[in-house]
Design a protein around this motif. Structure first.
Motif, PDB file in Angstrom:
ATOM      1  N   SER A 269       0.807  -1.217   0.000  1.00  0.00           N
ATOM      2  CA  SER A 269       0.000   0.000   0.000  1.00  0.00           C
ATOM      3  C   SER A 269       0.846   1.276   0.000  1.00  0.00           C
ATOM      4  N   ASP A 270       2.164   1.136  -0.020  1.00  0.00           N
ATOM      5  CA  ASP A 270       3.040   2.307  -0.019  1.00  0.00           C
ATOM      6  C   ASP A 270       3.131   2.932  -1.409  1.00  0.00           C
ATOM      7  N   VAL A 271       2.993   4.241  -1.439  1.00  0.00           N
ATOM      8  CA  VAL A 271       3.188   5.004  -2.669  1.00  0.00           C
ATOM      9  C   VAL A 271       4.306   5.997  -2.375  1.00  0.00           C
ATOM     10  N   LEU A 272       5.339   5.969  -3.190  1.00  0.00           N
ATOM     11  CA  LEU A 272       6.517   6.807  -2.989  1.00  0.00           C
ATOM     12  C   LEU A 272       6.445   8.023  -3.894  1.00  0.00           C
ATOM     13  N   GLY A 273       6.906   9.160  -3.410  1.00  0.00           N
ATOM     14  CA  GLY A 273       6.955  10.371  -4.209  1.00  0.00           C
ATOM     15  C   GLY A 273       8.384  10.842  -4.361  1.00  0.00           C
ATOM     16  N   VAL A 274       8.796  11.075  -5.597  1.00  0.00           N
ATOM     17  CA  VAL A 274      10.164  11.512  -5.876  1.00  0.00           C
ATOM     18  C   VAL A 274      10.185  12.429  -7.099  1.00  0.00           C
ATOM     19  N   PRO A 275      11.259  13.195  -7.246  1.00  0.00           N
ATOM     20  CA  PRO A 275      11.443  13.936  -8.495  1.00  0.00           C
ATOM     21  C   PRO A 275      11.969  12.995  -9.572  1.00  0.00           C
ATOM     22  N   ALA A 276      11.703  13.328 -10.812  1.00  0.00           N
ATOM     23  CA  ALA A 276      12.194  12.530 -11.941  1.00  0.00           C
ATOM     24  C   ALA A 276      12.522  13.468 -13.091  1.00  0.00           C
ATOM     25  N   LEU A 277      13.190  12.920 -14.104  1.00  0.00           N
ATOM     26  CA  LEU A 277      13.579  13.685 -15.287  1.00  0.00           C
ATOM     27  C   LEU A 277      12.860  13.160 -16.513  1.00  0.00           C
ATOM     28  N   THR A 278      12.573  14.068 -17.439  1.00  0.00           N
ATOM     29  CA  THR A 278      11.985  13.681 -18.718  1.00  0.00           C
ATOM     30  C   THR A 278      13.070  13.681 -19.789  1.00  0.00           C
ATOM     31  N   ALA A 279      12.710  13.199 -20.963  1.00  0.00           N
ATOM     32  CA  ALA A 279      13.669  13.122 -22.072  1.00  0.00           C
ATOM     33  C   ALA A 279      14.236  14.486 -22.434  1.00  0.00           C
ATOM     34  N   ASP A 280      13.438  15.548 -22.266  1.00  0.00           N
ATOM     35  CA  ASP A 280      13.927  16.886 -22.607  1.00  0.00           C
ATOM     36  C   ASP A 280      14.585  17.597 -21.426  1.00  0.00           C
ATOM     37  N   GLY A 281      14.817  16.848 -20.331  1.00  0.00           N
ATOM     38  CA  GLY A 281      15.547  17.398 -19.186  1.00  0.00           C
ATOM     39  C   GLY A 281      14.689  18.098 -18.150  1.00  0.00           C
ATOM     40  N   ARG A 282      13.370  18.175 -18.381  1.00  0.00           N
ATOM     41  CA  ARG A 282      12.500  18.799 -17.381  1.00  0.00           C
ATOM     42  C   ARG A 282      12.441  17.937 -16.132  1.00  0.00           C
ATOM     43  N   ARG A 283      12.270  18.595 -15.012  1.00  0.00           N
ATOM     44  CA  ARG A 283      12.107  17.903 -13.735  1.00  0.00           C
ATOM     45  C   ARG A 283      10.606  17.821 -13.447  1.00  0.00           C
ATOM     46  N   ILE A 284      10.135  16.630 -13.122  1.00  0.00           N
ATOM     47  CA  ILE A 284       8.735  16.428 -12.793  1.00  0.00           C
ATOM     48  C   ILE A 284       8.636  15.732 -11.444  1.00  0.00           C
ATOM     49  N   SER A 285       7.433  15.714 -10.888  1.00  0.00           N
ATOM     50  CA  SER A 285       7.172  14.981  -9.645  1.00  0.00           C
ATOM     51  C   SER A 285       6.370  13.739  -9.990  1.00  0.00           C
ATOM     52  N   ILE A 286       6.827  12.599  -9.487  1.00  0.00           N
ATOM     53  CA  ILE A 286       6.102  11.349  -9.733  1.00  0.00           C
ATOM     54  C   ILE A 286       5.781  10.667  -8.412  1.00  0.00           C
ATOM     55  N   GLU A 287       4.738   9.861  -8.447  1.00  0.00           N
ATOM     56  CA  GLU A 287       4.440   8.939  -7.368  1.00  0.00           C
ATOM     57  C   GLU A 287       4.417   7.559  -7.980  1.00  0.00           C
ATOM     58  N   PHE A 288       4.890   6.570  -7.223  1.00  0.00           N
ATOM     59  CA  PHE A 288       4.922   5.221  -7.775  1.00  0.00           C
ATOM     60  C   PHE A 288       4.845   4.170  -6.677  1.00  0.00           C
ATOM     61  N   SER A 289       4.419   3.001  -7.080  1.00  0.00           N
ATOM     62  CA  SER A 289       4.449   1.827  -6.212  1.00  0.00           C
ATOM     63  C   SER A 289       5.376   0.816  -6.874  1.00  0.00           C
ATOM     64  N   VAL A 290       5.970  -0.045  -6.061  1.00  0.00           N
ATOM     65  CA  VAL A 290       6.913  -1.031  -6.592  1.00  0.00           C
ATOM     66  C   VAL A 290       6.533  -2.436  -6.149  1.00  0.00           C
ATOM     67  N   VAL A 291       6.875  -3.389  -6.999  1.00  0.00           N
ATOM     68  CA  VAL A 291       6.739  -4.805  -6.670  1.00  0.00           C
ATOM     69  C   VAL A 291       7.983  -5.511  -7.174  1.00  0.00           C
ATOM     70  N   LEU A 292       8.422  -6.506  -6.423  1.00  0.00           N
ATOM     71  CA  LEU A 292       9.525  -7.342  -6.888  1.00  0.00           C
ATOM     72  C   LEU A 292       8.920  -8.547  -7.591  1.00  0.00           C
ATOM     73  N   LEU A 293       9.496  -8.907  -8.710  1.00  0.00           N
ATOM     74  CA  LEU A 293       8.986  -9.986  -9.547  1.00  0.00           C
ATOM     75  C   LEU A 293      10.084 -11.008  -9.785  1.00  0.00           C
ATOM     76  N   THR A 294       9.685 -12.246 -10.026  1.00  0.00           N
ATOM     77  CA  THR A 294      10.641 -13.294 -10.361  1.00  0.00           C
ATOM     78  C   THR A 294      10.274 -13.871 -11.711  1.00  0.00           C
ATOM     79  N   GLY A 295      11.250 -13.903 -12.625  1.00  0.00           N
ATOM     80  CA  GLY A 295      11.034 -14.467 -13.946  1.00  0.00           C
ATOM     81  C   GLY A 295      10.982 -15.975 -13.879  1.00  0.00           C
TER      82      GLY A 295
END
Length: 143
Positions: free
Chosen positions: A84-110
Protein backbone atom coordinates in the motif's frame (compact mmCIF):
# COMPACT_ATOMS: atom_id res chain seq x y z
CA UNK A 1 -14.90 -15.68 -16.11
CA UNK A 2 -12.56 -15.51 -13.14
CA UNK A 3 -9.26 -13.71 -12.96
CA UNK A 4 -7.51 -17.03 -13.46
CA UNK A 5 -9.38 -17.60 -16.74
CA UNK A 6 -8.29 -14.30 -18.26
CA UNK A 7 -6.02 -14.66 -21.28
CA UNK A 8 -2.53 -13.26 -20.52
CA UNK A 9 -2.69 -11.30 -23.81
CA UNK A 10 -5.61 -9.28 -22.41
CA UNK A 11 -3.58 -8.45 -19.32
CA UNK A 12 -0.56 -7.49 -21.42
CA UNK A 13 -2.80 -5.33 -23.62
CA UNK A 14 -4.13 -3.48 -20.59
CA UNK A 15 -0.61 -2.95 -19.29
CA UNK A 16 0.58 -1.65 -22.66
CA UNK A 17 -2.27 0.86 -22.94
CA UNK A 18 -2.56 1.98 -19.28
CA UNK A 19 -2.41 5.75 -18.77
CA UNK A 20 -0.07 5.31 -15.80
CA UNK A 21 3.53 4.45 -16.54
CA UNK A 22 4.31 0.78 -16.11
CA UNK A 23 7.93 -0.28 -16.23
CA UNK A 24 9.94 -3.34 -15.38
CA UNK A 25 13.61 -3.08 -14.47
CA UNK A 26 16.01 -6.05 -14.33
CA UNK A 27 18.38 -6.72 -11.43
CA UNK A 28 21.13 -4.74 -13.19
CA UNK A 29 18.88 -1.66 -13.23
CA UNK A 30 18.16 -1.81 -16.96
CA UNK A 31 14.73 -1.01 -18.38
CA UNK A 32 13.09 -4.14 -19.81
CA UNK A 33 9.46 -2.97 -20.18
CA UNK A 34 8.12 0.55 -20.78
CA UNK A 35 4.47 1.10 -21.65
CA UNK A 36 2.67 3.95 -23.44
CA UNK A 37 1.96 5.66 -20.11
CA UNK A 38 5.72 5.76 -19.37
CA UNK A 39 6.31 7.13 -22.88
CA UNK A 40 3.81 9.94 -22.23
CA UNK A 41 5.15 10.76 -18.75
CA UNK A 42 8.89 10.67 -19.50
CA UNK A 43 9.04 11.39 -23.23
CA UNK A 44 11.18 8.36 -24.14
CA UNK A 45 9.67 5.82 -26.51
CA UNK A 46 9.78 2.18 -25.46
CA UNK A 47 12.50 1.63 -28.06
CA UNK A 48 14.58 4.52 -26.67
CA UNK A 49 14.17 3.31 -23.07
CA UNK A 50 14.73 -0.42 -23.65
CA UNK A 51 18.02 -1.64 -22.22
CA UNK A 52 18.98 1.74 -20.76
CA UNK A 53 19.77 2.39 -17.14
CA UNK A 54 16.96 3.81 -15.02
CA UNK A 55 19.38 6.73 -14.51
CA UNK A 56 17.74 8.34 -17.55
CA UNK A 57 14.86 9.41 -15.29
CA UNK A 58 16.63 9.72 -11.92
CA UNK A 59 18.05 13.16 -11.07
CA UNK A 60 21.79 12.87 -10.49
CA UNK A 61 21.68 13.93 -6.83
CA UNK A 62 19.22 11.08 -6.06
CA UNK A 63 21.01 8.28 -7.89
CA UNK A 64 23.28 7.02 -5.10
CA UNK A 65 20.42 6.71 -2.64
CA UNK A 66 18.19 5.07 -5.25
CA UNK A 67 20.76 2.46 -6.27
CA UNK A 68 21.67 1.63 -2.66
CA UNK A 69 18.01 0.87 -1.92
CA UNK A 70 17.49 -0.93 -5.23
CA UNK A 71 20.56 -3.15 -4.81
CA UNK A 72 19.61 -3.99 -1.21
CA UNK A 73 16.06 -4.96 -2.25
CA UNK A 74 17.36 -7.11 -5.11
CA UNK A 75 19.81 -8.86 -2.76
CA UNK A 76 17.12 -9.48 -0.11
CA UNK A 77 14.43 -10.38 -2.59
CA UNK A 78 12.03 -8.10 -0.75
CA UNK A 79 11.26 -4.42 -0.73
CA UNK A 80 11.00 -2.44 2.46
CA UNK A 81 7.88 -0.85 0.99
CA UNK A 82 4.56 -2.57 1.46
CA UNK A 83 1.86 -3.12 -1.11
CA UNK A 84 0.00 0.00 0.00
CA UNK A 85 3.04 2.31 -0.02
CA UNK A 86 3.19 5.00 -2.67
CA UNK A 87 6.52 6.81 -2.99
CA UNK A 88 6.95 10.37 -4.21
CA UNK A 89 10.16 11.51 -5.88
CA UNK A 90 11.44 13.94 -8.49
CA UNK A 91 12.19 12.53 -11.94
CA UNK A 92 13.58 13.68 -15.29
CA UNK A 93 11.99 13.68 -18.72
CA UNK A 94 13.67 13.12 -22.07
CA UNK A 95 13.93 16.89 -22.61
CA UNK A 96 15.55 17.40 -19.19
CA UNK A 97 12.50 18.80 -17.38
CA UNK A 98 12.11 17.90 -13.74
CA UNK A 99 8.74 16.43 -12.79
CA UNK A 100 7.17 14.98 -9.65
CA UNK A 101 6.10 11.35 -9.73
CA UNK A 102 4.44 8.94 -7.37
CA UNK A 103 4.92 5.22 -7.77
CA UNK A 104 4.45 1.83 -6.21
CA UNK A 105 6.91 -1.03 -6.59
CA UNK A 106 6.74 -4.80 -6.67
CA UNK A 107 9.53 -7.34 -6.89
CA UNK A 108 8.99 -9.99 -9.55
CA UNK A 109 10.64 -13.29 -10.36
CA UNK A 110 11.03 -14.47 -13.95
CA UNK A 111 10.43 -18.09 -14.98
CA UNK A 112 14.18 -18.69 -14.83
CA UNK A 113 14.40 -17.27 -11.29
CA UNK A 114 15.82 -13.90 -12.35
CA UNK A 115 14.77 -10.86 -10.31
CA UNK A 116 12.92 -7.82 -11.61
CA UNK A 117 11.41 -4.71 -10.12
CA UNK A 118 8.09 -3.47 -11.47
CA UNK A 119 6.75 0.03 -10.92
CA UNK A 120 3.48 1.80 -11.63
CA UNK A 121 4.16 5.52 -12.03
CA UNK A 122 1.93 8.59 -12.10
CA UNK A 123 2.95 12.15 -12.99
CA UNK A 124 1.75 14.36 -10.12
CA UNK A 125 3.58 17.53 -11.15
CA UNK A 126 0.41 19.60 -11.70
CA UNK A 127 -1.12 18.48 -8.40
CA UNK A 128 2.07 19.24 -6.49
CA UNK A 129 2.24 22.71 -8.07
CA UNK A 130 -1.38 23.44 -7.05
CA UNK A 131 -0.59 22.31 -3.49
CA UNK A 132 2.50 24.53 -3.42
CA UNK A 133 0.51 27.54 -4.65
CA UNK A 134 -2.24 26.92 -2.09
CA UNK A 135 0.34 26.76 0.72
CA UNK A 136 1.97 29.98 -0.49
CA UNK A 137 -1.41 31.76 -0.55
CA UNK A 138 -2.13 30.58 2.99
CA UNK A 139 1.32 31.67 4.18
CA UNK A 140 0.81 35.09 2.56
CA UNK A 141 -2.61 35.48 4.20
CA UNK A 142 -1.18 34.94 7.70
CA UNK A 143 1.48 37.65 7.46
Amino acid sequence: MTQLDLDPEVILGMSAQAPDGIMIIDSAGLIRYWNKGAERIFGFTAEEAAGRSLDVIIPEKHRTRHWEGFDAAMARGTSRYGESDVLGVPALTADGRRISIEFSVVLLTGPDGSAYCGAVVRDVTARRERERERMQRRAGATI
